[in-house]
Design a protein around this motif. Structure first.
Motif: not given
Length: 549
Positions: A298-301, A403-414
């Motif tokens: 989430k904090i991209h580390t 909910d994968p929609k939460v992490s899709s904002s930084w990981l992408g949907e796939e």
């Protein structure tokens, strides 16, 4: 033969591949002396208990929790939690709180980074509302902070202060100046004031942990360390050692020495060797170096192979493969093991590459245990390498919901729809273990291995689950085919965990000659409903043949 305990008419899940099911057992001097069918009991004399078909399984092993860090959180003031809509909302809330609560030595708050809506929060912003007193905001994942100038001054942090691990544990800078935002190893030293705690204050929550283990059936656990607080970490181990010597520690605790930055490598290697010499009692042992290879998503580390979808960055690892291989070789020579925090796909790839290097160079002389934990995101190319290289994969199944929609904002949907692929790694032939990865004792609800088993099997948390009320995920977290079976959950929490900790010769299964650690249930766990499985609990818990609850 005269024995202490004889049990018959039970349904026994042994976790022993050579004798997977049994109906009877006998215990003598704290060890299983017989495990099999009732006909074999004719060789033993003693009081017989007919369990009427009740279910028995081995004691549970939680192979990644934070015994020592939890002491820090026990007494820490993490701050006033709040949510806001952007930077100005955050400043308004804190300014209002400070005005209503004057005279504190330090103002503490907790906020999710998402609340800033992409805006930056600097020390100058915080100075504008609190110039003369320390102010700290803890990001809700507890892996980063924002602080004002007063804290930077009091801790001696300047523009010239080097980053502990560039790109991983670092001070955010703008035009060469520290901004007051710090991540991972650069942030943790600001959080805890534990040096003033008394031995009694430390032992009290540890005794609550003991009670939890006695009631839940956790007979062994791995402490994953207290990053950046080495002296206090050691002090807690001294108290655990004393507790064991006084007969207050019935479960086994497998400890570690933790390494968070390259500059401390030599200190940590000597530290784990010293801990191995000094902490070796009946129920406490240290033989593992723990490394934080990366951070969190989430904090991209967390270190990624494929860049983050929102920033294009990839994060960083604490060591490269060559450096990691050299650490492995030194630990291997000392007869020690390693446990590594690997959230992102590049962190675990670096670990796997390092193991491959070390094995190539050492050949048959490589004999240590390597555990890669968390494993939230994996690259397809690495999925079968755990089995091929003999690397243990440690997952926290309670995380297998959401909910994968939460992490899709930084990981992408796939990628967001392909997280925590524990079943794929299990089916590849790798050794998989389960853990709770908790950092605070509180009410122990999320420590429960039965919650872990439920979410591992269902990949969701419903109204039937015994879980925090604010956490519900009625939809299956993808991929749905990563759901585990009950026997896989039981094996991961028993014999597989014992192998990870190197204690499989005396724990982890109901096998003649091993410690008589076993749990008795009124219902059959093998046929229990998956949704709501978290409400299960043992009726009786035995450690080395002695009833605990």
């Amino acid at each position: 033969m005269k024995v202490d305990t004889i049990i018959k008419n039970a349904k026994i899940f042994t976790a022993d591949k050579d004798n997977p099911q049994a109906t009877a057992l006998a215990v003598k001097d704290g060890k299983f002396i017989y495990v099999g069918d009732e006909a074999g009991l004719s060789a033993y004399e003693g009081e017989i208990t007919d369990l009427g078909g009740k279910f028995i399984m081995p004691g549970i092993l939680d192979t990644h929790v934070h015994v020592t860090t939890s002491i820090g959180f026990e007494y820490a003031d993490l701050g006033v939690p709040f949510e806001c809509d952007g930077k100005q909302g955050a400043l308004d809330f804190m300014s209002d709180y400070i005005a209503k609560t004057p005279g504190l030595d330090r103002y503490r708050f907790m906020m999710g980074q998402k609340c800033l809506k992409g805006e930056e929060l600097s020390k100058e912003d915080l100075d504008s509302i609190c110039p003369d007193t320390e102010l700290i905001i803890l990001e809700e994942e507890c892996h980063s902070v924002w602080v004002n100038s007063r804290i930077l001054e009091n801790y001696g942090i300047t523009d010239d202060t080097p980053d502990p691990v560039p790109g991983l544990g670092y001070f955010v800078r703008k035009d060469g100046h520290v901004t007051g935002n710090a991540f991972e190893g650069a942030a943790w030293p600001f959080l805890f004031d534990v040096n003033s705690l008394t031995d009694e204050q430390i032992e009290a929550p540890l005794m609550r942990l003991v009670d939890y283990c006695k009631n839940t059936g956790v007979t062994a656990l791995f402490d994953a360390g207290f990053p950046e607080y080495e002296e206090f970490h050691e002090r807690v181990y001294k108290i655990l050692r004393k507790m064991d010597e006084e007969g207050k520690l019935p479960m086994y605790i497998d400890g570690c020495y933790i390494l968070t930055r390259p500059a401390k490598k030599e200190e940590a290697l000597e530290g784990v060797k010293r801990f191995n010499r000094e902490f070796t009692t009946e129920h406490l042992r240290v033989h593992t170096l723990k490394i934080l290879m990366d951070g969190t998503q989430k904090i991209h580390t967390a270190a990624m192979v494929t860049p983050y979808a929102d920033t294009g960055e990839t994060g960083a690892t604490c060591f490269n493969a060559r450096e990691f291989a050299d650490i492995l070789k030194e630990l291997n020579a000392a007869g020690l093991d390693i446990h590594v925090h690997t959230v992102g796909e590049r962190a675990s790839r670096t670990l796997l590459d390092g193991v491959e290097l070390a094995k190539k160079e050492l050949g048959d002389n490589f004999h240590m245990r390597v555990t890669s934990c968390h494993l939230e995101v994996q690259d397809d190319a690495d999925m079968d390498r755990f089995a091929k290289l003999g690397v243990i994969a440690n997952f926290t199944p309670y995380w297998n919901a959401g909910d994968p929609k939460v992490s899709s904002s930084w990981l992408g949907e796939e990628r967001a729809a392909k997280q925590l692929r524990c079943k794929t790694i299990w089916d590849s032939g790798a050794l998989v273990t389960w853990s709770s990865d908790n950092v605070a004792y509180s009410d122990f609800v999320t420590w429960s291995p039965f919650l872990g088993m439920e979410v591992g099997m269902t990949r969701k948390i419903t109204d039937k689950s015994r879980a925090p009320e604010h956490i519900r995920s009625n939809e299956v977290f993808p991929p749905a085919d990563e759901r585990m079976g009950i026997e896989e959950m039981l094996l991961g929490y028993t014999i597989n965990g014992a192998i990870q900790l190197g204690i499989e010769d005396h724990k982890g299964s109901i096998t003649a000659g091993k410690d008589a650690d076993y749990l008795v249930f009124e219902n059959d766990l093998l046929t229990a409903e998956k949704e709501g499985f978290s409400h299960n609990a043992p009726a009786d818990v035995y450690i080395c043949g002695r009833k605990q609850n």
